[in-house]
Enzyme design. Structure first.
Site, mmCIF file in Angstrom:
data_model
loop_
_atom_site.group_PDB
_atom_site.id
_atom_site.type_symbol
_atom_site.label_atom_id
_atom_site.label_comp_id
_atom_site.label_asym_id
_atom_site.label_seq_id
_atom_site.Cartn_x
_atom_site.Cartn_y
_atom_site.Cartn_z
ATOM 1 N N GLU A 81 16.246 7.828 -29.996
ATOM 2 C CA GLU A 81 15.026 7.233 -30.553
ATOM 3 C C GLU A 81 13.769 8.083 -30.354
ATOM 4 O OE1 GLU A 81 14.972 3.306 -28.879
ATOM 5 O OE2 GLU A 81 16.840 2.740 -29.853
ATOM 6 N N ASN A 106 20.305 10.188 -31.671
ATOM 7 C CA ASN A 106 20.649 8.830 -32.087
ATOM 8 C C ASN A 106 19.367 8.050 -32.380
ATOM 9 O OD1 ASN A 106 22.877 6.858 -32.199
ATOM 10 N ND2 ASN A 106 21.888 5.861 -30.443
ATOM 11 N N HIS A 117 21.624 -1.399 -36.437
ATOM 12 C CA HIS A 117 21.254 -2.776 -36.091
ATOM 13 C C HIS A 117 20.669 -3.413 -37.355
ATOM 14 C CE1 HIS A 117 22.131 -2.203 -31.897
ATOM 15 N NE2 HIS A 117 21.356 -1.134 -31.853
ATOM 16 N N GLU A 173 25.948 1.765 -33.070
ATOM 17 C CA GLU A 173 25.592 0.502 -32.411
ATOM 18 C C GLU A 173 25.606 -0.657 -33.400
ATOM 19 O OE1 GLU A 173 21.939 0.871 -30.214
ATOM 20 O OE2 GLU A 173 22.407 2.888 -29.495
ATOM 21 N N ASP A 227 25.611 -3.853 -35.452
ATOM 22 C CA ASP A 227 25.660 -5.326 -35.465
ATOM 23 C C ASP A 227 24.831 -5.804 -36.651
ATOM 24 O OD1 ASP A 227 23.045 -5.033 -34.393
ATOM 25 O OD2 ASP A 227 23.650 -5.650 -32.397
HETATM 26 C C1 XIL Z 1 19.992 -2.522 -25.504
HETATM 27 C C2 XIL Z 1 20.974 -3.297 -24.662
HETATM 28 O O1 XIL Z 1 22.010 -3.810 -25.485
HETATM 29 C C3 XIL Z 1 20.246 -4.427 -23.982
HETATM 30 O O2 XIL Z 1 21.117 -5.104 -23.079
HETATM 31 C C4 XIL Z 1 19.049 -3.873 -23.203
HETATM 32 O O3 XIL Z 1 18.326 -4.954 -22.667
HETATM 33 C C5 XIL Z 1 18.159 -3.056 -24.117
HETATM 34 O O4 XIL Z 1 18.927 -2.038 -24.734
HETATM 35 N N1 XIL Z 1 19.205 0.730 -29.317
HETATM 36 C C6 XIL Z 1 19.786 1.406 -28.287
HETATM 37 C C7 XIL Z 1 20.434 0.675 -27.172
HETATM 38 O O5 XIL Z 1 19.873 2.635 -28.347
HETATM 39 O O6 XIL Z 1 20.303 1.342 -25.952
HETATM 40 C C8 XIL Z 1 19.862 -0.712 -27.052
HETATM 41 O O7 XIL Z 1 20.635 -1.421 -26.086
HETATM 42 C C9 XIL Z 1 19.872 -1.414 -28.382
HETATM 43 C C10 XIL Z 1 18.985 -0.678 -29.347
#
Ligand code: XIL
Length: 438
Positions: free
Chosen positions: A253, A294, A330, A358, A360
């Site tokens: 990020e 990422n 996400h 990641e 979802d």
């Molecule tokens: C999230 C975790 O799932 C949570 O449990 C934590 O509180 C915050 O981080 N992008 C990312 C991940 O790169 O590291 C994040 O994970 C979700 C968003």
């Protein structure tokens, strides 16, 4: 181009290592398909880490990797067998399951994030360990900086190791770490999110870079590696416990949504070149690893995507190692971005691989039959995008069950984002993923 550069680099490395016949300190000395030296220079011991990686660690004796690598496992593909045994030698995926189907589609992995608290849930762990569905794990939190160094100078890798060991026991890849697959195998696999600079989960800036660059340490968490510019932690300036990661999310990020650099302790202290610093450090620490950047919202072909493309181009022009870009994924039910595939292609056109790291797809609660049906279609759509791109090498969902999703705690009123419900029953989204790979 990055792919060629990486291979060239590894090829050169292999030639050099063959020429010297022994690997140097911290160097690779074994692993499935490893073409390089299998012994270490004096004072270093070739130590088995996993089927794909042995490393020269400090010690008096020299051990050939042929004795350090068990003969029971031969390659990554063995992890997707019809049984759950990590020692299976079968290379033909069989049965049904998301990982089996992903493999049949030519993907390296289908995986899930997980976190330590839920590992006491035996029913949860049983499904997480089902190789037919998951041949890859990512640590959701426990390899991040705030977890590995909760206060300055106090390091704990215990929780991360629990997840690494679970993956190892199951025969699963670990994103950020199982970069391996022969010259290609060795580099291709995704691992858990190894070393990245988590924008939200850093230690307090003043701890590290607040005073001066000379006291700045960059964490490569998954590898339990800290790169320090001075000698504040000289004993941490070398890789420790390079367990078994195949790829590292070296930087996470780096950009705001408008494409400007996100304010971070690294950027503030070092400037944008911290990305080059981190990638070079990661490559030096583990030449066999795939190195990723990422981010989220890259899927929209937005200003952030453009900034990432420009960053990648500048890295390639500078000769900085970069192998892939991770699309977090996400997403929101009914709103899969139409530019998703084109965004990925911007990077594959540059020679990089991509992965969905990641995934979802959340909805406003309560879940209804209509929303679940739309979610199924959305999962199918996203998976089919990856499926249509040979250089999209795998998909990781951000945990597999709504029981442990981060969504309800982060997005008020939203949830039900994953393919298994809170009772660990499969949702329509599961069938959507299957259909996407077909
Ligand atoms: C999230 C975790 O799932 C949570 O449990 C934590 O509180 C915050 O981080 N992008 C990312 C991940 O790169 O590291 C994040 O994970 C979700 C968003």
């Amino acid at each position: 181009m990055a792919f060629k550069l990486s291979l060239s680099f590894v090829g050169l490395l292999s030639l050099l290592e063959v020429a010297v016949a022994q690997s140097g300190p911290w160097g690779q000395c074994g692993g499935s398909d490893w073409p390089g030296p299998t012994t270490c220079v004096s004072g270093w011991t070739c130590t088995y880490s996993n089927p794909w990686y042995s490393q020269c660690l400090q010690g008096s004796s020299t051990v050939a990797s042929s004795t350090a690598v068990p003969s029971t496992t031969t390659s990554k593909t063995t992890t997707i067998s019809s049984t759950a045994s990590p020692t299976s030698t079968s290379t033909s995926p069989s049965g049904t399951g998301l990982a089996v189907i992903a493999a049949a589609a030519g993907k390296t992995y289908f995986g899930s994030a997980t976190d330590n608290p839920e590992l006491s849930d035996t029913a949860y762990v049983a499904q997480l360990s089902n190789l037919k569905d998951f041949n890859q794990l990512t640590a959701g939190n426990s390899m991040k900086w705030d977890a590995t160094e909760p206060s300055r100078g106090t390091f704990t890798f215990t929780n991360g190791d629990v997840i690494a060991n679970l993956a190892k026991k199951n025969g699963q890849l670990l994103r950020g770490m199982d970069h391996k697959n022969s010259t290609q195998l060795r580099l291709v696999q995704p691992a858990p999110q190894l070393g990245d600079f988590w924008q939200l989960q850093q230690c307090h800036p003043s701890v590290y870079c607040g005073d001066s660059l000379q006291h700045c340490c960059l964490p490569l968490q998954g590898a339990n590696l800290y790169v320090c510019f001075m000698n504040e932690y000289p004993h941490l300036a070398n890789p420790m416990f390079l367990t078994f990661a195949d790829s590292w999310d070296v930087v996470n990020e780096p950009f705001n949504d408008d494409g400007t650099w996100r304010t971070s302790v690294f950027g503030t202290t070092i400037g944008p070149s911290y990305v080059n610093v981190a990638l070079n450090a990661a490559r030096a620490a583990d030449p066999a690893a795939k190195l990723y950047i990422n981010d989220y919202n890259l899927e929209y072909n937005s200003d952030k995507t453009t900034a990432m493309v420009n960053l990648v181009k500048s890295l390639l022009a500078a000769g900085t190692p970069i192998d892939g870009v991770g699309f977090q994924g996400h997403l929101i039910v009914g709103q899969v971005p139409s530019g998703f595939k084109a965004a990925m292609q911007q990077f594959t056109d540059l020679g990089l691989e991509v992965a969905i790291t990641e995934l979802d797809i959340r909805m406003t609660l309560p879940a209804t039959a209509a929303l679940l049906a739309q979610q199924k279609a959305d999962y199918q759509n996203v998976i089919s995008i990856c499926n249509s791109l040979p250089k999209c090498i795998g998909v990781t969902i951000w945990d597999y069950t709504d029981k442990y999703s981060w969504v309800p705690n982060t997005f008020s009123g939203q949830g039900a984002a994953l393919p298994w419900d809170a009772n660990l029953a499969k949702k329509p989204a599961y069938d959507g993923i299957v259909a996407g790979f077909q």
